[in-house]
Every structure is written in structure tokens, then in C-alpha cells.
Enzyme design. Structure first.
Site, PDB file in Angstrom:
ATOM      1  N   HIS A 202      17.294  24.226  21.352  1.00 12.73           N
ATOM      2  CA  HIS A 202      17.280  23.533  22.645  1.00 12.73           C
ATOM      3  C   HIS A 202      18.515  23.897  23.439  1.00 12.73           C
ATOM      4  CE1 HIS A 202      19.613  20.684  20.235  1.00 12.73           C
ATOM      5  NE2 HIS A 202      19.898  19.957  21.305  1.00 12.73           N
TER       6      HIS A 202
ATOM      7  N   HIS B 292      21.171  22.409  24.819  1.00  8.19           N
ATOM      8  CA  HIS B 292      22.488  21.773  24.860  1.00  8.19           C
ATOM      9  C   HIS B 292      23.603  22.742  24.464  1.00  8.19           C
ATOM     10  CE1 HIS B 292      20.588  17.512  24.534  1.00  8.19           C
ATOM     11  NE2 HIS B 292      20.693  17.924  25.794  1.00  8.19           N
TER      12      HIS B 292
ATOM     13  N   ASP C 261      26.213  22.477  22.715  1.00  9.80           N
ATOM     14  CA  ASP C 261      26.648  22.504  21.313  1.00  9.80           C
ATOM     15  C   ASP C 261      25.628  23.216  20.407  1.00  9.80           C
ATOM     16  OD1 ASP C 261      24.981  20.151  21.768  1.00  9.80           O
ATOM     17  OD2 ASP C 261      25.507  19.521  19.744  1.00  9.80           O
ATOM     18  N   HIS C 262      24.633  23.848  21.032  1.00 13.12           N
ATOM     19  CA  HIS C 262      23.673  24.664  20.274  1.00 13.12           C
ATOM     20  C   HIS C 262      23.580  26.104  20.785  1.00 13.12           C
ATOM     21  CE1 HIS C 262      22.105  21.210  17.962  1.00 13.12           C
ATOM     22  NE2 HIS C 262      22.680  20.583  18.973  1.00 13.12           N
TER      23      HIS C 262
ATOM     24  N   HIS D 194      14.129  14.552  21.931  1.00 15.93           N
ATOM     25  CA  HIS D 194      15.561  14.658  22.256  1.00 15.93           C
ATOM     26  C   HIS D 194      15.722  15.352  23.617  1.00 15.93           C
ATOM     27  CE1 HIS D 194      19.851  15.225  21.651  1.00 15.93           C
ATOM     28  NE2 HIS D 194      19.722  16.536  21.685  1.00 15.93           N
TER      29      HIS D 194
ATOM     30  N   ASP E  10      18.092  19.039  16.942  1.00  9.97           N
ATOM     31  CA  ASP E  10      18.478  17.634  17.116  1.00  9.97           C
ATOM     32  C   ASP E  10      17.248  16.731  17.202  1.00  9.97           C
ATOM     33  OD1 ASP E  10      21.074  18.514  17.165  1.00  9.97           O
ATOM     34  OD2 ASP E  10      21.474  17.968  19.250  1.00  9.97           O
TER      35      ASP E  10
ATOM     36  N   HIS F 117      23.260  18.696  13.033  1.00  9.46           N
ATOM     37  CA  HIS F 117      24.511  17.924  12.944  1.00  9.46           C
ATOM     38  C   HIS F 117      24.712  17.272  11.583  1.00  9.46           C
ATOM     39  CE1 HIS F 117      25.715  17.807  17.273  1.00  9.46           C
ATOM     40  NE2 HIS F 117      24.416  17.980  17.472  1.00  9.46           N
TER      41      HIS F 117
HETATM   42 FE    FE Z   1      23.462  18.657  19.298  1.00 16.92          FE
HETATM   43 ZN    ZN Z   2      21.210  18.188  21.485  1.00 16.29          ZN
END
Ligand code: FE
Ligand code: ZN
Length: 241
Positions: free
Chosen positions: A55, A57, A59-60, A113, A132, A170
Site C-alpha cells: 500500500h 503509505h 513507511d512501506h 486500512h 497493514d 509492523h
Molecule cells: Fe504501516
Molecule cells: Zn499503513
């Protein structure tokens, strides 16, 4: 046969290094930080064929372009989110198949999400890359999707083989365990699992990948039998301290 190895990145994220044992082909899932991912790829032989994104985001996806440039790997991500993902070499959607050497992943659209969240499942090795959407003892926050969408996504995961390895984005397991124990205090499987998680974290060890069988026995979000129950759990967890 796919072997999945986690790569700790950022604060509490995991990228996943995948290797098809027959061919030696490799992929990295959600490479949001460059240095640790490069170190892991180089330790595994220094070749990278694919970058799989779950996805949009940061942090990915943050390291994607640098990793692509370094190894010449092809980037795979959701067609529905192509406008907010790094440039994709392959746009995939529900039912798409992604080959890594002799192994093939099925793509599931798993919104909840985020709207365009996808997951990858390699039957050969029972490896699920779920970003996530599903966490150990938890699920992702409903940032864009509805409880109904998340429920449907989780029901699909629940139907996979019990030996499936849950490779999520995570290390949230220990804090998820506190809410899970609060939500389902009589669950003795959960109590035992939470104790194991506590010991792993105290020893500095990751709790992932987890086994789908354990999630089916212990994860209240995966065990929610209907949308209303899931919605209630999710909103209670959002304000749980
Ligand atoms: Fe994340
Ligand atoms: Zn995420």
C-alpha cells in the site's frame, strides 16, 4: 518454495525478503528504508528481481525508487493506487499472479486500512504478505476503508491454510496483546501466546512471522464473526490505552 525473512526497518516496520529456493530469485516487500534493506539483499547474494508493494503509505514505499535504481528490480503494486505509488512496472489487481522464479503469488485486494491495499499469497511455502491489513493479534486501523471491507479482507485470510505464515508490516504484537487480552480475557490460547510474545520481546526477538493457526485461535479481529463485532472491536482499540 518461498522462504521469507524479515528485515527490521524504521521504528517498528518490517520489510520482507523473499527467496524462491529453486531459482534463487529474490523479492523485497515494502522496502521503506534503504540501508538495512540493501544490507539484507547483499547478504543474500546481491540480486533483486522484484519489489512488491502492499500500500501507498510512506513507511512501506519510501525506499522503493532507490532500491529499484540500485538493483534494476521491477516494481509491482496495486493498479487502483498507481497514482499514489512509486512508478509501477506492473500494475496488479484481484486475482493477478506474480511469478518469482518457480513460485507464484496470488494477489488479493484487501481494503480496510487503505482503499487500494493488496496482499500477496505464495501457496508454495504458505507465505502471506499482508502489509497493514492483518497484524499478529490485531488488524490495521480503518484509515480509508470501512469495517465491512476490513471484515471481508480478514475472512479471506482466515480461509487460507492454518500453516500460513503471516508476514505483516509492523512489530505491534506485544501492544496488540494487551488489547486482545482485554477484549477476550477467557481465551487460554491467547494467554499462552501473549506470554510467549512477552518473552520474545524481552529477549529482543521478533514475533513474526506468526502462524495463521495462532491468529485464528487468538486474534480477536480475525475471530470476529460479523461486521458489527469487528467495528466495535476496532473502535474500542482505537481509544484503548
Ligand atoms: Fe504501516
Ligand atoms: Zn499503513
Amino acid at each position: 518454495m518461498i522462504k521469507a525473512t524479515l528485515v527490521p526497518i524504521l521504528q517498528d516496520n518490517y520489510a520482507w525478503l523473499l527467496r524462491d529456493e529453486e531459482s534463487g530469485c529474490t523479492a523485497i516487500v515494502d522496502p521503506a528504508e534503504v540501508d538495512p534493506v540493501v544490507a539484507a539483499i547483499d547478504a543474500a547474494g546481491g540480486k533483486l528481481d522484484l519489489i512488491l508493494l502492499t500500500h501507498h503509505h510512506g513507511d512501506h514505499i519510501a525506499g522503493t525508487d532507490a532500491i529499484r535504481a540500485r538493483y534494476g528490480a521491477k516494481v509491482v503494486g496495486a493498479k487502483a493506487d498507481a497514482h499514489r505509488l512509486p512508478k509501477l512496472d506492473r500494475e496488479v489487481s484481484e486475482g493477478s499472479e506474480v511469478d518469482l522464479g518457480a513460485s507464484t503469488a496470488r494477489v488479493f485486494e484487501t481494503p480496510g486500512h487503505t482503499r487500494g491495499h493488496i496482499s500477496y499469497y505464495f501457496a508454495d511455502g504458505h507465505v502471506l504478505l499482508c502489509g497493514d491489513t492483518l497484524f499478529s493479534l490485531g488488524c490495521g486501523r480503518l484509515l480509508e476503508g470501512t469495517a465491512a471491507e476490513m471484515h471481508k479482507s480478514l475472512v479471506r485470510f482466515a480461509a487460507l491454510p492454518a500453516e500460513t505464515l503471516v508476514c505483516c508490516g509492523h512489530e505491534y504484537t506485544e501492544s496488540n496483546a494487551r488489547f486482545a487480552l482485554h477484549a477476550d480475557p477467557g481465551n487460554t490460547d491467547l494467554q499462552a501466546y501473549a506470554e510467549r510474545v512477552k518473552q520474545q520481546r524481552a529477549a529482543g526477538l521478533p514475533t513474526l512471522p506468526s502462524l495463521l493457526a495462532d491468529e485464528l485461535a487468538c486474534n480477536p479481529f480475525l475471530r470476529a464473526t460479523d461486521v458489527a463485532t469487528l467495528a466495535d472491536l476496532r473502535s474500542r482499540k482505537d481509544s484503548f490505552r
